[in-house]
Structure formats: C-alpha cells, structure tokens
Write a protein that holds these residues in place. Structure first.
Motif, PDB file in Angstrom:
ATOM      1  N   ASP A 215       0.823  -1.073   0.005  1.00 17.26           N
ATOM      2  CA  ASP A 215       0.033   0.085  -0.105  1.00 17.26           C
ATOM      3  C   ASP A 215       0.829   1.323   0.150  1.00 17.26           C
ATOM      4  OD1 ASP A 215      -2.583  -1.368  -0.052  1.00 17.26           O
ATOM      5  OD2 ASP A 215      -2.192  -1.949   2.076  1.00 17.26           O
ATOM      6  N   LYS A 218       1.135   2.336  -3.440  1.00 17.14           N
ATOM      7  CA  LYS A 218       0.117   3.132  -4.076  1.00 17.14           C
ATOM      8  C   LYS A 218      -0.037   4.390  -3.699  1.00 17.14           C
ATOM      9  CE  LYS A 218      -2.519  -1.491  -3.667  1.00 17.14           C
ATOM     10  NZ  LYS A 218      -3.464  -2.271  -2.706  1.00 17.14           N
ATOM     11  N   ARG A 240      -7.945   3.119  -1.095  1.00 13.93           N
ATOM     12  CA  ARG A 240      -7.890   1.494  -1.076  1.00 13.93           C
ATOM     13  C   ARG A 240      -6.777   1.175  -0.169  1.00 13.93           C
ATOM     14  NH1 ARG A 240      -6.512   0.782  -7.193  1.00 13.93           N
ATOM     15  NH2 ARG A 240      -5.427  -0.913  -6.331  1.00 13.93           N
ATOM     16  N   ALA A 241      -5.598   2.072  -0.026  1.00 14.40           N
ATOM     17  CA  ALA A 241      -4.490   1.995   0.834  1.00 14.40           C
ATOM     18  C   ALA A 241      -4.816   2.051   2.230  1.00 14.40           C
ATOM     19  CB  ALA A 241      -3.438   3.102   0.327  1.00 14.40           C
ATOM     20  N   LYS A 244      -6.865  -0.837   3.658  1.00  9.94           N
ATOM     21  CA  LYS A 244      -6.150  -2.326   3.963  1.00  9.94           C
ATOM     22  C   LYS A 244      -5.263  -1.981   4.801  1.00  9.94           C
ATOM     23  CE  LYS A 244      -5.092  -5.017   0.717  1.00  9.94           C
ATOM     24  NZ  LYS A 244      -4.334  -5.508  -0.577  1.00  9.94           N
ATOM     25  N   VAL A 251       2.002   3.806   5.723  1.00  4.86           N
ATOM     26  CA  VAL A 251       0.933   4.472   5.101  1.00  4.86           C
ATOM     27  C   VAL A 251       0.268   5.592   5.697  1.00  4.86           C
ATOM     28  CG1 VAL A 251      -1.339   3.516   4.292  1.00  4.86           C
ATOM     29  CG2 VAL A 251       0.564   1.981   4.066  1.00  4.86           C
TER      30      VAL A 251
END
Length: 460
Positions: A215, A218, A240-241, A244, A251
């Motif tokens: 992630d 991303k 999305r990152a 998750k 992140v």
C-alpha cells in the motif's frame, strides 16, 4: 598470519559481493540517522522475512562502522536465520551477501580461521550454483546491493537505480526489485510535463502489479498523479491503501501528506499522523509532517488567539524532527523561519547557519537553504542587502532550477522597488546586471558584480 597469507586473504575478500565491497562510506551518510531508520524498518516490514534479513545485513555493516563488532555479528546471525526460514533449501543464493559480510567482519576482528571458513562456504555455493542468465552474479545479490545503496545515502541513488535495472533484467517480475526501482525513481524524478513522460509513474504502476499488497507504493503513485491533477485515480488509491493498512505508520504518513497537500481536511491529516506517531515515535519524518499540518492550521486562523498555540506546536515537532534526524535540512529551514516568526531572531539565524554548515557546496539542499535564508533576511530581519546576498548565492548555483528562478524573481522585485523610487539607483541596476550576466554565462563579469554587492552587505 604471515604477510603473504594476509595479502592472499585480502585479495579473496575484495572479490566478494557484500556491504564491505560496495564502497559505502561513513562520511557519505549521517550514520546515527541511518541506524535509527534501519531499526525502525525492522518493525515496518511486517513479517517480510527477506526484507528483515536484508535490514539485518545493513545493520551489521553500520554496527561495524560504529565499532560494535559483536553487535554486527549478532545481526548477521539473525540475517542467516531469517534467510533460511524464508527460502528453505534454496537459501544459498540469499546467503551470499551475508557470508561475505561474515568473512570481512571476522577478518577485521583478526579471526582468520572463521574468515577462511566463510570464504570456503562461498566457494561451495559458487561451485554448486551457476549464475542466472548471462550475468556473473545472482539477482538476489544485485537486488540486495540496490536496496543497501538506496537506504545508505542519497548520494548513491544513481548507483541504486542501475542495480535495480540489472536485477529487473534478470528477474523482471520480481516484486521487491520493481518496488525498489519505483521508490528510487519517485525520489529522484524531476521536470516531467505530463504523466506519460513520467518514468516514475510507469514504474509505480508496474510495481503495484507485482506488489498488489504494497500500500505504500499505491500512495506514492497517488502523490505523483496528484501532481498532474489526476485526483480521481489518486484518491481511489488513497482510500484503498487506507482501508487495507489503517495501522501502518508508512501508509498513514503518506496519507497525511496527501491530504495536507491536496485540499483534504487538515484535522484528518493531523489525526492520522498522530496515530502513526504512536507506532513509530522516533520518526523525524512524521514529526515534520505534523509540524507542516499545524503550520497550515496556523495560517487558517490568521490573527486568531489559537494562532500562537499552533505556532508552538509547529516548533515543538520540528525540534523533535531535527533531534531524531540531525541532518534534516528541510526541517531545519522550516524551524528557523518559525523561530523568526516567534520573535526568536537570534535562534533563527543560528538554525540557518547550522543548516548551511550541514549541507554540501552547490547542491539542491544548499540552494534551498540560501533561498529561505534570503526570505528570512528580507521579511523577518528587515535587511534587504543581506537578503540579496543569499538570494544571489542561491541563484548562482543553478539559475534555471526552480529555486534559482524563485531567487531571480525575488531579486528583481527588490531591484524594481528601488528603481521605482530612483531610476538611476546603481545598487538596484547592479542586481539586474548580475542576473543577466549569470544567465548569459559571463561568469567573470558576474563574479565582480557579486563581490561588489557582498561588500555592500558587509557594510550594512
């Protein structure tokens, strides 16, 4: 050991592929900051045994540089254990670098029998394993070298890029090589006019294909896409990152950066970064990001009574950042500016001088410090002559760079202000003449003009 045996052993050692032969010099990095980053990485790989094994190898080399040989051996032993757990019977290629490090470390500890033992182990691996494709070394060795160079110093980014390229020629679908190549391109790429021209964007997409669960990559792609105002795809990647990996400090810090830079509620960024700080309290990067968020909050409040509170929070987190990461130039310049805003002019000046003493001559970092120091002199210290001095230093390093262009603009504004009052102002005309001389490449004339301006500054 006889002189002949020592020479023969040293000759064998220099042929190895390991941290000791990759020309990573202690003076090319801030060794304390590097040690902290590596130790943080042990917690951030989240079960990726091969990544943790690589980190232990790098830690061993840093411990050696710091003179902690026994701790270096312990890290190498952990690397061997993790590599065997990760690759099982196919672990030999993954041990080439570690065994090389063992051999060198024992040699420096004058344990020559142990050194020879590891050299023998490497000979066995070489006899049993044929090189992959037409290359002389195994892709795991090239890949580990790429990661080691990338992590060790910004000065080695170009060497890391080349190693990642070679590793990908050998193993084009290998996720960790694609990821490393993407990250170093993200860090180094400049002057792209469109997403189609961006090699970093192309490689980040490839890295996501081969690392669908990574992630962090991303978010790097999201930040790159946002530079070109491709917000729909960027925000989808961010969501999305975050869905998750809601608890990953790496992140969260990039999510916070994205939200702060591209119009998202700054309070949400602050909340995420605070959460990230709980997981990695020694991250100078996260402290810096938090400071920038509070700076934005301060600007939103303007003259509001809370403005002082946010200023102090900015200063607190920037002081933490440079304590944890002593060579953090951008945090130093931000802190110096805020000291000036807080009325601490002497501390501000000291911090700018510290930043200048930390950076190397004629680098992008030095140029940035000169630009910000010039702004401080102009707007906080109320000294136009000193401001011109530092703007000029910035401009001369790279006139056509972003910071060089900004300095030229600032110089022109100062000159135009004086010329609006007196069209024959020789000082202001001299500033404009220097700009034209530097742009025209007439260094000798421009140097003479600069010396005249600097002498004026010294008289101020």
């Amino acid at each position: 050991m006889s002189c002949t045996e020592d020479k023969r052993l040293n000759t064998e050692l220099t042929k190895l592929e390991c941290h000791f032969t990759w020309k990573m010099k202690k003076e090319d990095t801030n060794i304390t900051d590097h040690l902290i980053k590596l130790e943080d990485n042990l917690d951030l790989y989240l079960g990726q045994k091969d990544g943790i094994a690589r980190t232990h190898n790098s830690l061993a080399y840093v411990k050696y540089l710091l003179g902690s040989y026994e701790e270096a051996l312990t890290n190498l032993e952990k690397s061997v254990e993790l590599t065997k757990d990760c690759y099982g019977e196919n672990c030999d290629a993954g041990l080439i670098v570690t065994y090389g490090n063992f051999a060198w470390l024992h040699f420096h500890m004058k344990r020559y029998a142990e050194c020879k033992s590891y050299l023998d182990k490497l000979k066995e691996i070489k006899e049993q394993k044929q090189p992959v494709s037409t290359f002389d070394v195994h892709p795991r060795v090239v890949g580990e070298k790429a990661w080691a160079l990338f992590k060790f110093s910004r000065k080695y980014y170009n060497r890391a890029i080349e190693c990642f390229r070679i590793a990908l020629e050998m193993e084009p679908e290998r996720g960790e090589w694609n990821a490393g190549y993407a990250i170093v391109l993200y860090r180094t790429e400049t002057k792209c006019t469109s997403p189609e021209d961006s090699t970093a964007i192309q490689q980040l997409r490839q890295a996501i294909e081969t690392n669908p669960d990574n992630d962090e990559i991303k978010l790097l792609l999201a930040l790159k896409l946002a530079e070109f105002k491709l917000f729909d795809e960027a925000e989808d990647l961010v969501e999305r990152a975050l869905d998750k990996s809601p608890d990953s400090p790496h992140v969260i810090r990039y999510v916070g950066k994205y939200m702060r830079n591209y119009g998202q509620p700054v309070d949400r960024s602050i909340g995420l970064l605070k959460r990230a700080l709980e997981g990695t309290p020694n991250s100078g990067f996260i402290h810096h990001q938090l400071a920038l968020c509070y700076k934005k909050k301060k600007q939103e409040f303007g003259s509001h009574s809370d403005c002082k509170k946010f200023l102090q929070l900015c200063i607190y987190h920037l002081e933490k950042a440079i304590t944890l990461k002593s060579g953090f130039i951008f945090a130093m310049t931000d802190l110096a500016f805020l000291y000036g805003e807080d009325g601490q002019i002497e501390r501000a000046d000291e911090m700018f001088q510290k930043a200048l003493s930390t950076v190397e001559d004629k680098t992008e970092d030095q140029q940035a410090v000169y630009l910000h120091y010039g702004g401080f002199q102009e707007h906080r210290n109320r000294s136009e002559t000193m401001a011109v001095n530092y703007y000029m230093k910035c401009f001369k390093i790279a006139p056509n760079s972003r910071n060089g262009i900004k300095s030229a603009m600032n110089l022109r504004k100062i000159a135009d202000k004086h010329l609006s009052k007196n069209i024959n102002d020789t000082w202001a005309l001299g500033i404009l003449e220097i700009i034209e001389q530097v742009k025209g490449g007439n260094q000798s004339t421009s140097e003479n003009c600069v010396h005249l301006l600097e002498s004026t500054c010294n008289e101020d």
